[in-house]
Design a protein around this motif. Sequence first.
Motif, PDB file in Angstrom:
ATOM      1  N   THR A 103       0.792  -1.368  -0.120  1.00  0.00           N
ATOM      2  CA  THR A 103       0.066  -0.175   0.117  1.00  0.00           C
ATOM      3  C   THR A 103       0.772   1.156   0.080  1.00  0.00           C
ATOM      4  O   THR A 103       0.717   2.189  -0.956  1.00  0.00           O
ATOM      5  CB  THR A 103      -0.921  -0.091   1.168  1.00  0.00           C
ATOM      6  N   LEU A 104       1.886   1.334   0.953  1.00  0.00           N
ATOM      7  CA  LEU A 104       2.753   2.201   0.941  1.00  0.00           C
ATOM      8  C   LEU A 104       3.512   2.522  -0.423  1.00  0.00           C
ATOM      9  O   LEU A 104       3.540   3.771  -0.908  1.00  0.00           O
ATOM     10  CB  LEU A 104       3.945   2.249   1.848  1.00  0.00           C
ATOM     11  N   LEU A 105       3.840   1.568  -0.969  1.00  0.00           N
ATOM     12  CA  LEU A 105       4.573   1.785  -2.395  1.00  0.00           C
ATOM     13  C   LEU A 105       3.648   2.237  -3.569  1.00  0.00           C
ATOM     14  O   LEU A 105       4.137   3.020  -4.220  1.00  0.00           O
ATOM     15  CB  LEU A 105       5.066   0.285  -2.639  1.00  0.00           C
ATOM     16  N   ALA A 106       2.630   1.691  -3.421  1.00  0.00           N
ATOM     17  CA  ALA A 106       1.554   2.215  -4.318  1.00  0.00           C
ATOM     18  C   ALA A 106       1.200   3.719  -4.217  1.00  0.00           C
ATOM     19  O   ALA A 106       1.044   4.255  -5.009  1.00  0.00           O
ATOM     20  CB  ALA A 106       0.255   1.502  -4.176  1.00  0.00           C
ATOM     21  N   LEU A 107       1.177   4.395  -3.032  1.00  0.00           N
ATOM     22  CA  LEU A 107       1.040   5.725  -2.892  1.00  0.00           C
ATOM     23  C   LEU A 107       2.064   6.451  -3.227  1.00  0.00           C
ATOM     24  O   LEU A 107       1.869   7.523  -3.713  1.00  0.00           O
ATOM     25  CB  LEU A 107       0.878   5.828  -1.392  1.00  0.00           C
ATOM     26  N   LEU A 108       3.362   5.935  -3.336  1.00  0.00           N
ATOM     27  CA  LEU A 108       4.450   6.593  -3.801  1.00  0.00           C
ATOM     28  C   LEU A 108       4.790   6.213  -5.400  1.00  0.00           C
ATOM     29  O   LEU A 108       5.054   7.193  -6.269  1.00  0.00           O
ATOM     30  CB  LEU A 108       5.676   5.876  -3.357  1.00  0.00           C
ATOM     31  N   ALA A 109       4.435   5.193  -6.038  1.00  0.00           N
ATOM     32  CA  ALA A 109       4.670   4.889  -7.129  1.00  0.00           C
ATOM     33  C   ALA A 109       3.620   5.027  -8.357  1.00  0.00           C
ATOM     34  O   ALA A 109       3.676   5.322  -9.556  1.00  0.00           O
ATOM     35  CB  ALA A 109       5.149   3.273  -7.250  1.00  0.00           C
ATOM     36  N   GLY A 110       2.502   4.930  -7.522  1.00  0.00           N
ATOM     37  CA  GLY A 110       1.114   5.302  -8.426  1.00  0.00           C
ATOM     38  C   GLY A 110       0.808   4.049  -9.060  1.00  0.00           C
ATOM     39  O   GLY A 110       1.363   3.011  -9.457  1.00  0.00           O
ATOM     40  N   ASP A 111      -0.365   4.155  -9.857  1.00  0.00           N
ATOM     41  CA  ASP A 111      -0.813   2.897 -10.929  1.00  0.00           C
ATOM     42  C   ASP A 111       0.381   2.758 -12.077  1.00  0.00           C
ATOM     43  O   ASP A 111       0.380   1.468 -12.313  1.00  0.00           O
ATOM     44  CB  ASP A 111      -2.238   3.268 -11.502  1.00  0.00           C
ATOM     45  N   GLU A 112       1.166   3.563 -12.427  1.00  0.00           N
ATOM     46  CA  GLU A 112       1.996   3.221 -13.401  1.00  0.00           C
ATOM     47  C   GLU A 112       3.076   2.696 -12.897  1.00  0.00           C
ATOM     48  O   GLU A 112       4.133   2.166 -13.584  1.00  0.00           O
ATOM     49  CB  GLU A 112       2.463   4.577 -14.233  1.00  0.00           C
ATOM     50  N   ASN A 113       3.262   2.425 -11.471  1.00  0.00           N
ATOM     51  CA  ASN A 113       4.277   1.772 -11.004  1.00  0.00           C
ATOM     52  C   ASN A 113       5.757   2.363 -11.338  1.00  0.00           C
ATOM     53  O   ASN A 113       6.493   1.481 -11.999  1.00  0.00           O
ATOM     54  CB  ASN A 113       4.278   0.113 -11.273  1.00  0.00           C
ATOM     55  N   ASP A 114       5.905   3.509 -11.200  1.00  0.00           N
ATOM     56  CA  ASP A 114       7.335   4.169 -11.547  1.00  0.00           C
ATOM     57  C   ASP A 114       8.458   3.442 -11.209  1.00  0.00           C
ATOM     58  O   ASP A 114       8.600   3.383 -10.081  1.00  0.00           O
ATOM     59  CB  ASP A 114       7.418   5.653 -11.043  1.00  0.00           C
ATOM     60  N   PRO A 115       9.188   3.096 -12.168  1.00  0.00           N
ATOM     61  CA  PRO A 115      10.368   2.124 -11.869  1.00  0.00           C
ATOM     62  C   PRO A 115      11.487   2.882 -10.882  1.00  0.00           C
ATOM     63  O   PRO A 115      12.113   2.096 -10.019  1.00  0.00           O
ATOM     64  CB  PRO A 115      11.167   1.629 -13.257  1.00  0.00           C
TER      65      PRO A 115
END
Length: 849
Positions: free
Chosen positions: A85-97
Motif C-alpha cells: 500500500t505504501l509503495l502504491a502511494l508513492l509509485a502510483g498506478d504506473e508503478n514508476d520504476p
Amino acid sequence: MSSDEKQVAPRSLAEALRAKDDGSLAALLRARPDLITPVPTDLTQLATRAGTRASVVRALERLDRFTLQAAEALAVAPEPADRETLLALLAGDENDPAVVGAFPHALAALREQALVWGPDDRLRLVRTARELLAPSPQHPSPTGLGPTVAEATSGMSPGRIQEILTAAGLPTTHDAVSAVASLTGLFTDRSRMAELLAAAPPDSLDVLSRLVWGPPYGQVTADPASRLRWLLDRGLLLPTAPGTVVLPREVALHLRAGRAHRDTQPLPPAVEPAATHRPQVVDTTAAGQAYTSLATIEELLKDWDEGGPTVLRAGGLSVRDLKRTAVALDVPEPVAAFWVELAYAAGLLASDGEADERYAATPAYDEWLELPAAERWTRLATAWLSATRTAGVIGGRDTKERTLAALGPGLDRSAAPEVRHRVLTLLAALPEGASASPDSLVARLHWERALRGAASSDDLRARLARWTLSEAESLGITGRGALSAHGRALIGAESSAPAPETETASGPGDKLPVHHHRHHPAPPPQPRSAAELASAASRAGKLLAPLLPEPLDHVLLQADLTAVAPGPLQRPLADTLDVLADVESKGGATVYRFTPGSVRRALDAGRSASDLHAFLSEHSRTPVPQPLTYLIDDVARRHGHLRIGSASAYVRCDDDALLNEIIADKRSQGLRLRRLAPTVLAAQADPATLLEGLRSMGFAPAAESAEGDVLITRAHAHRTPPRTAPEPVPDGPPSPDTTLLGAAIRAIRAGDLASTTPHKPTAAAPGRNGTLPRTTSAETLATMQAAVLTGDTLWIGYVNAEGSASQRVIAPIKVEGGFVTAYDHTADEVRTYPLHRVTGVAELADEQA
C-alpha cells in the motif's frame, strides 16, 4: 504472514527496539544522537524519547526529500499499512520504476531512525510523526490530501449518509458504520469509480480537477450549483462546516492515479558542471589565491599591530571601523568582514580585555607567522571548515532587529560546517577541474534536507552554500570554481572518483542495478578525530607547498626612488622594507616608494644611514640609484639636528640660525615657541605634537630622553593575553563515537533486562516485579552470599553518592568487608558496591520455556 508470525509482531515501538540487534541500535543512536543525551535507562525510555516532538522534528529535518515523502505517504495511509500500500502511494498506478528502485532504501532509512516500526504487513509511523505529517484543517498535509470518508462523515446524520449511498447507486445499510465502509469501498474500487465518474457532468469533473492536488477544501453557497450538487449528492464532495466542502482522500487518490504526491522525487537532482578547466590550472589558481589569503591576513593584523579598533559596548566591530578595514585591504566590506572573522576563528585575533577594549593580534599570531606558508594556510582552512560563525550574515538583523556586527554576537549558524563540507564533497564528486552550477548545487542541498530547504533560494542552507562557494574561492580551496587537489585532501576526498552516470546488469539473471543508492545523499559527515584532521591537513599542505611561490631575498631598485619586489619577500627583508619605504601598489609585484618621511621613519627606528646603505646594497639586484643614496644621506644629515624633549616641550639646536628660521616661519605660530637661550626654544605643545608640527614644516627633529639621548621610536606590537579560538556551536548533540555507542548500548540492554525480566518475589515485596526491590540489610547480605556460591544473577536497587537511584543486574563474585564485588551487566565490567547503598535485592526468575 502466518498467524504465529503475526502474534510475535511488536505491539509498541519499545518492543520493536527490543527486537533490534546491537548494530541496528548503534545505527539509530548514530543517526539520532539526541536519544542518548543522557543515556536512557532502558529501551522503554529510549522509545519514549524517540517519540517526543523535538526529537521527531529533528529526525524529520534530516531526511532527504524522497524518504520524507515516504513518511508523508504513510501518514495518509490506513494504520497499520502494508508495504504494498505504501509503495502504491508513492509509485502510483504506473508503478514508476525509479520509485520502485528507491523505495527499499527509503523504508530502511525510516526504520533505522525509528520513525517507522512493525513488520512489512503492519507498518506504523511513530505517533508524533503522524500528528505532524497527517492532514488536518489547521495543518494541511504536504501531499495536499484531505480527510478520509470516515473522518469527513463523522458528524454527519445517518439518514444523510444513506441518501448518499442511494445517489451513488449503492444499497442502503442498517447502520452508519457499514454505510461509510460501503462508500469507502466504492471510492477505492478503481473500476466502479471509473463508471461513476464517467456519468458525471463535465462541469463537475472540472470542480474535482481544481481540488485534486490540494488544497482539498472549497467554498459553497447555501444553494449549490448543479455541478456541485451532483458531487455532494454522491459523496464526492463532503461538507465539513457550513459553506465548506472537502474532497475525500479516497476520491483524490483515484483521480491522482494512486499517487500521494504530485511530484514524487525518488532521485536527487544532479549537480550540473558549469565549466571545466585543466586540473593544473585549477591547482595553480587556487594556490595563488591561497598565498593571497595569507598576505591578506598578515596585512590586516599588521594594520592592527599597535592596537586595532575599539570593541563596541554590545560587542563587535563598528560599521565605520569595518569600512576603514575594507579600504586598508582594498576589498569590499563583505570580503573584509570574512577575513576579519577568519582571523578570529583561527585564534589569531581577539579583544585585549583592557579597560579601553580594543582588538589586536594574539600571541598565537606570532607563532603562526613563523610557520611555513603551506602550514599557515592549513590553519586557516581547517578553522574555516569547522567554524560556525558565519560572515555572510553580517549586516543583517537578529531576532530583536539589532544589526549583526563583525566579531559581534549572534553570528553562529550551527548548520554552516555541515553545509560547507557537503558543498565541497559534491564538488569533489564532479570530474576533476569542473566547477558546479550554483543553482543545481542549491537544488541538491534542498533535496537532501527537504524540511530545512525552503522553496525559495533565500533560505539559510541556500545562502550558506553560495557563501561557501565564494569563501572557498577566496581561501584558495577552489580555483575557478573547481575543487583543487589540496582542497580534496583537506576534506579527505583524494581517492574519491565520480560514479558513472548509469550502471547496467551484467547478465539476464542479474537484477536491475539499484543506482539510487549511488544518488542517495551521503549521511552527515561523522566527526573526524584530531589525528584524522591533522593527517588531512598535513596531506593538503604537502600538495599545496610546491605550488606556492618561494620567498625572495632581493628587490629591484629603480632610479625613480621605487623598489620592485617581483614576488613575495622573505620576512626580515619585508619587515625592514615596510619601515624604510611605503607600499605604492600591489599585485603580482609589489612596488615600494622611498620618501623623506619613510627614510626618517627608519632612522627613528634606530637605523643609521650606513645601515640603510648596506641593507640596500645587500638586497638589491640592481645598483643603488644615486637619487636614493642622496635622499638617505640628506635626511640622515638633518635627522636629530633638532632635539625635542619634555619641559612642556623644548627644542634645542647648536645652530641658532636654524632656530631663528623656525621662529620666523608663520607655520610655527600654533606651537607657541619662545626662546629660552640662543640654542633652546620652549613650546606649550607636548613633545609628540611638536615633533609632528616641525616635521610638517620640513624639518627632521629627533626626540630625546631626559638624559639627552636620542629616543628610538620602534613600533610597539600590541598583543592580547593568550586567547583560545572561539568554539563552534554544535547543531545538536555531537555524533557519538564507537566507544560511547558500545557503552551506551550495553547500559541500555542491561537496564532493559533489569526492568523487563521477571523477578522472584521477596518477602518485603512479594508481587512487585518491575519496581526497585526493598529488602532489609540482613536479607540483602544473605542473598548476595548465596549468589556467590550458586553463581546466580541478581537484580538490585542502588543509590549512588549523589543520591541518584538506579536498578542494575549483577553477578556477585565475593562479599566481604561491607562491599560486594560483582560483574555489572549494565556497565559491562567488574565493580565494587558498598552494601549499605544497596536498597534491595531480588533473584531473577527462571527463564520461561
